[in-house]
Write a protein that holds these residues in place. Sequence first.
Motif, PDB file in Angstrom:
ATOM      1  N   ILE A 135      49.171 108.419 -68.720  1.00  0.00           N
ATOM      2  CA  ILE A 135      48.334 109.248 -67.856  1.00  0.00           C
ATOM      3  C   ILE A 135      48.186 108.540 -66.518  1.00  0.00           C
ATOM      4  CG2 ILE A 135      46.023 110.233 -67.534  1.00  0.00           C
ATOM      5  CD1 ILE A 135      47.409 111.556 -69.837  1.00  0.00           C
ATOM      6  N   ASP A 136      48.319 109.274 -65.416  1.00  0.00           N
ATOM      7  CA  ASP A 136      48.042 108.698 -64.101  1.00  0.00           C
ATOM      8  C   ASP A 136      46.538 108.816 -63.862  1.00  0.00           C
ATOM      9  OD1 ASP A 136      47.810 107.868 -61.503  1.00  0.00           O
ATOM     10  OD2 ASP A 136      48.887 109.548 -60.624  1.00  0.00           O
ATOM     11  N   LEU A 137      45.860 107.695 -63.918  1.00  0.00           N
ATOM     12  CA  LEU A 137      44.409 107.700 -63.816  1.00  0.00           C
ATOM     13  C   LEU A 137      43.931 108.110 -62.422  1.00  0.00           C
ATOM     14  CD1 LEU A 137      42.213 106.918 -65.960  1.00  0.00           C
ATOM     15  CD2 LEU A 137      41.830 104.878 -64.575  1.00  0.00           C
ATOM     16  N   VAL A 138      44.747 107.868 -61.400  1.00  0.00           N
ATOM     17  CA  VAL A 138      44.361 108.278 -60.051  1.00  0.00           C
ATOM     18  C   VAL A 138      44.270 109.801 -59.972  1.00  0.00           C
ATOM     19  CG1 VAL A 138      44.996 108.276 -57.611  1.00  0.00           C
ATOM     20  CG2 VAL A 138      45.346 106.221 -58.976  1.00  0.00           C
ATOM     21  N   ALA A 139      45.344 110.486 -60.362  1.00  0.00           N
ATOM     22  CA  ALA A 139      45.389 111.942 -60.252  1.00  0.00           C
ATOM     23  C   ALA A 139      44.483 112.628 -61.263  1.00  0.00           C
ATOM     24  CB  ALA A 139      46.829 112.432 -60.425  1.00  0.00           C
ATOM     25  N   SER A 140      44.343 112.042 -62.466  1.00  0.00           N
ATOM     26  CA  SER A 140      43.637 112.718 -63.556  1.00  0.00           C
ATOM     27  C   SER A 140      42.145 112.416 -63.600  1.00  0.00           C
ATOM     28  CB  SER A 140      44.257 112.313 -64.898  1.00  0.00           C
ATOM     29  OG  SER A 140      45.609 112.679 -64.963  1.00  0.00           O
ATOM     30  N   THR A 242      35.326 106.171 -52.889  1.00  0.00           N
ATOM     31  CA  THR A 242      34.919 106.091 -54.294  1.00  0.00           C
ATOM     32  C   THR A 242      36.125 106.180 -55.222  1.00  0.00           C
ATOM     33  OG1 THR A 242      32.832 107.143 -53.666  1.00  0.00           O
ATOM     34  CG2 THR A 242      33.307 106.991 -56.010  1.00  0.00           C
ATOM     35  N   VAL A 243      37.118 106.969 -54.840  1.00  0.00           N
ATOM     36  CA  VAL A 243      38.387 106.987 -55.596  1.00  0.00           C
ATOM     37  C   VAL A 243      38.938 105.569 -55.687  1.00  0.00           C
ATOM     38  CG1 VAL A 243      40.785 107.771 -55.589  1.00  0.00           C
ATOM     39  CG2 VAL A 243      38.965 109.346 -54.931  1.00  0.00           C
ATOM     40  N   ASN A 244      38.957 104.879 -54.553  1.00  0.00           N
ATOM     41  CA  ASN A 244      39.516 103.526 -54.527  1.00  0.00           C
ATOM     42  C   ASN A 244      38.682 102.552 -55.344  1.00  0.00           C
ATOM     43  OD1 ASN A 244      41.362 104.649 -52.785  1.00  0.00           O
ATOM     44  ND2 ASN A 244      40.540 103.697 -50.950  1.00  0.00           N
ATOM     45  N   LEU A 245      37.367 102.679 -55.277  1.00  0.00           N
ATOM     46  CA  LEU A 245      36.498 101.820 -56.083  1.00  0.00           C
ATOM     47  C   LEU A 245      36.805 101.990 -57.569  1.00  0.00           C
ATOM     48  CD1 LEU A 245      34.015 100.178 -56.993  1.00  0.00           C
ATOM     49  CD2 LEU A 245      32.592 102.166 -56.430  1.00  0.00           C
ATOM     50  N   ILE A 246      36.880 103.225 -58.028  1.00  0.00           N
ATOM     51  CA  ILE A 246      37.101 103.483 -59.453  1.00  0.00           C
ATOM     52  C   ILE A 246      38.478 102.989 -59.891  1.00  0.00           C
ATOM     53  CG2 ILE A 246      37.395 105.298 -61.190  1.00  0.00           C
ATOM     54  CD1 ILE A 246      35.315 106.943 -59.542  1.00  0.00           C
ATOM     55  N   CYS A 247      39.518 103.391 -59.159  1.00  0.00           N
ATOM     56  CA  CYS A 247      40.884 103.107 -59.604  1.00  0.00           C
ATOM     57  C   CYS A 247      41.258 101.639 -59.435  1.00  0.00           C
ATOM     58  CB  CYS A 247      41.863 104.010 -58.873  1.00  0.00           C
ATOM     59  SG  CYS A 247      41.626 105.758 -59.257  1.00  0.00           S
ATOM     60  N   SER A 248      40.915 101.041 -58.301  1.00  0.00           N
ATOM     61  CA  SER A 248      41.205  99.616 -58.128  1.00  0.00           C
ATOM     62  C   SER A 248      40.393  98.777 -59.106  1.00  0.00           C
ATOM     63  CB  SER A 248      40.902  99.186 -56.689  1.00  0.00           C
ATOM     64  OG  SER A 248      41.754  99.828 -55.772  1.00  0.00           O
ATOM     65  N   GLY A 249      39.162  99.226 -59.384  1.00  0.00           N
ATOM     66  CA  GLY A 249      38.322  98.505 -60.339  1.00  0.00           C
ATOM     67  C   GLY A 249      38.901  98.534 -61.739  1.00  0.00           C
ATOM     68  N   VAL A 250      39.319  99.718 -62.185  1.00  0.00           N
ATOM     69  CA  VAL A 250      39.916  99.828 -63.521  1.00  0.00           C
ATOM     70  C   VAL A 250      41.219  99.034 -63.582  1.00  0.00           C
ATOM     71  CG1 VAL A 250      40.956 101.415 -65.181  1.00  0.00           C
ATOM     72  CG2 VAL A 250      38.817 102.030 -64.048  1.00  0.00           C
ATOM     73  N   ALA A 251      42.022  99.097 -62.530  1.00  0.00           N
ATOM     74  CA  ALA A 251      43.287  98.349 -62.511  1.00  0.00           C
ATOM     75  C   ALA A 251      43.035  96.850 -62.633  1.00  0.00           C
ATOM     76  CB  ALA A 251      44.055  98.649 -61.223  1.00  0.00           C
ATOM     77  N   ALA A 252      42.028  96.350 -61.916  1.00  0.00           N
ATOM     78  CA  ALA A 252      41.708  94.919 -61.976  1.00  0.00           C
ATOM     79  C   ALA A 252      41.242  94.518 -63.373  1.00  0.00           C
ATOM     80  CB  ALA A 252      40.642  94.576 -60.943  1.00  0.00           C
ATOM     81  N   ALA A 394      49.041 105.456 -57.514  1.00  0.00           N
ATOM     82  CA  ALA A 394      49.077 105.908 -58.907  1.00  0.00           C
ATOM     83  C   ALA A 394      48.645 104.743 -59.803  1.00  0.00           C
ATOM     84  CB  ALA A 394      50.464 106.380 -59.307  1.00  0.00           C
ATOM     85  N   LEU A 395      48.142 105.059 -60.982  1.00  0.00           N
ATOM     86  CA  LEU A 395      47.769 104.036 -61.962  1.00  0.00           C
ATOM     87  C   LEU A 395      48.103 104.560 -63.375  1.00  0.00           C
ATOM     88  CD1 LEU A 395      46.487 101.298 -62.609  1.00  0.00           C
ATOM     89  CD2 LEU A 395      44.252 102.440 -62.711  1.00  0.00           C
ATOM     90  N   PRO A 396      49.349 104.348 -63.841  1.00  0.00           N
ATOM     91  CA  PRO A 396      49.731 104.818 -65.171  1.00  0.00           C
ATOM     92  C   PRO A 396      49.035 103.995 -66.270  1.00  0.00           C
ATOM     93  CG  PRO A 396      51.661 104.336 -63.790  1.00  0.00           C
ATOM     94  CD  PRO A 396      50.469 103.716 -63.136  1.00  0.00           C
ATOM     95  N   VAL A 397      48.354 104.688 -67.185  1.00  0.00           N
ATOM     96  CA  VAL A 397      47.660 104.013 -68.280  1.00  0.00           C
ATOM     97  C   VAL A 397      47.979 104.701 -69.596  1.00  0.00           C
ATOM     98  CG1 VAL A 397      45.764 103.250 -66.791  1.00  0.00           C
ATOM     99  CG2 VAL A 397      45.551 105.403 -68.083  1.00  0.00           C
ATOM    100  N   LYS A 398      47.816 103.962 -70.682  1.00  0.00           N
ATOM    101  CA  LYS A 398      47.823 104.531 -72.041  1.00  0.00           C
ATOM    102  C   LYS A 398      46.409 104.444 -72.564  1.00  0.00           C
ATOM    103  CE  LYS A 398      52.677 103.649 -73.098  1.00  0.00           C
ATOM    104  NZ  LYS A 398      53.623 102.997 -74.029  1.00  0.00           N
ATOM    105  N   LEU A 399      45.949 105.527 -73.162  1.00  0.00           N
ATOM    106  CA  LEU A 399      44.536 105.638 -73.500  1.00  0.00           C
ATOM    107  C   LEU A 399      44.154 104.888 -74.748  1.00  0.00           C
ATOM    108  CD1 LEU A 399      43.987 109.411 -72.648  1.00  0.00           C
ATOM    109  CD2 LEU A 399      43.714 107.410 -71.169  1.00  0.00           C
TER     110      LEU A 399
END
Length: 400
Positions: A135-140, A242-252, A394-399
């Motif tokens: 799942i692309d966490l950025v788009a989804s 806020t998009v950047n805060l959430i996605c960069s935070g989860v990526a880190a 983009a940030l591809p993740v597996k749930l």
Amino acid sequence: MTTETVPSPFTETSGALRHAGFAELAAAGPVQKVMLFTGVPAWVVTGYAEARELLAHPDVVKAIGAGPFHEQLPSDIGNAMEQHLLSANPPDHTRLRRLVSAAFTVRRTEKLAPRIEEVAAELIDEMAARSPGPIDLVASYGYPLPMTVITELLGVPVQDRENFRRWSSVIVNASVQTAETFISSATSIVGLVRELIAQKREAPADDLLSDLIAVREGGDRLSEDELSSMVFLLLVAGHETTVNLICSGVAALLARPEQWALLRAEPERLPAAVEELLRFDGPLMVPVPSIARARIEIAGVTIEPGDVVLPALLAANRDPRRFDRPETMDVTKEPAQHLAFGHGIHHCLGAPLARLEGRIAIGSLLRRFPEMRLAEPDVEPARYPALLMNGLSALPVKLG
């Protein structure tokens, strides 16, 4: 001091190399004259103390009428976009902030928490239905959550939200757009904002835009162009950061599974963790550019009147003179006074909302997908080139 063109870190699409580019500048001194990729010379300020000083310096001001493609924009479009807090100086800024703050209250922000949790849950359900594939966490998740929140807060109809998202993405990354693309998006978003203001004047509702229209202090109120500019600012800056805060935070966090596991086990650490994520890899590289209106002596250099000043928030937040182990992201650290939301009179008015959304967004993922992981752990998520924003494309993740 260097005057060479610096394509990195602003155009760097690797987070590690972006931070390394700022670190290279910092190693040469906390205040450096560089030629930006836009062809404009600027003082890039990488030191925490120096950035904090210049962010609050009375002789560092916004250049009025210096917005992106200002000369090419039709004057009515420019006026409808540029008369907001981030482009104003005192006393105009003081007046605008007072009026906007009267509508954008802490109470209104706090009331949003249950709805933010609902939106997060709805998006998480949609992602779960598409699992087990990546799942692309950025788009989804990262984009739709704050976009839904800010558009509902302002009272934007559902059918207009995707257009706002598309146009705002162009506007906030103006430095890498063509004039034609920028002007087209700007004209479209101003048109919709004007329609929305007219609708709210005719039929006020329980939303922030209706409050902004109604707010007045004595005989003072926001003009039509000030209203549209504030809506533009809230829609564009209010959701992109806020998009950047959430996605960069989860990526880190996912790049450091032990940190993800710690937060999962001790969710009470989440407020402090959000502050550490903001410090470590904040949503902005630099704030909206300012200029010096008088000669300024700082860190052994002289900034002349008219010079562009760019406090590098990412670099300042990793200044080893200010922070312990600045290159290490550790959610157990005591929250530090970072500059991710700026400082001084232009400190982000929406910081409480961004923090609230960050806590709820990341906390909801931790609870629902405790085993979430990067889909491509050996591939660093790509950043998009920009002057202001520090965001993932983009940030591809597996749930699980």
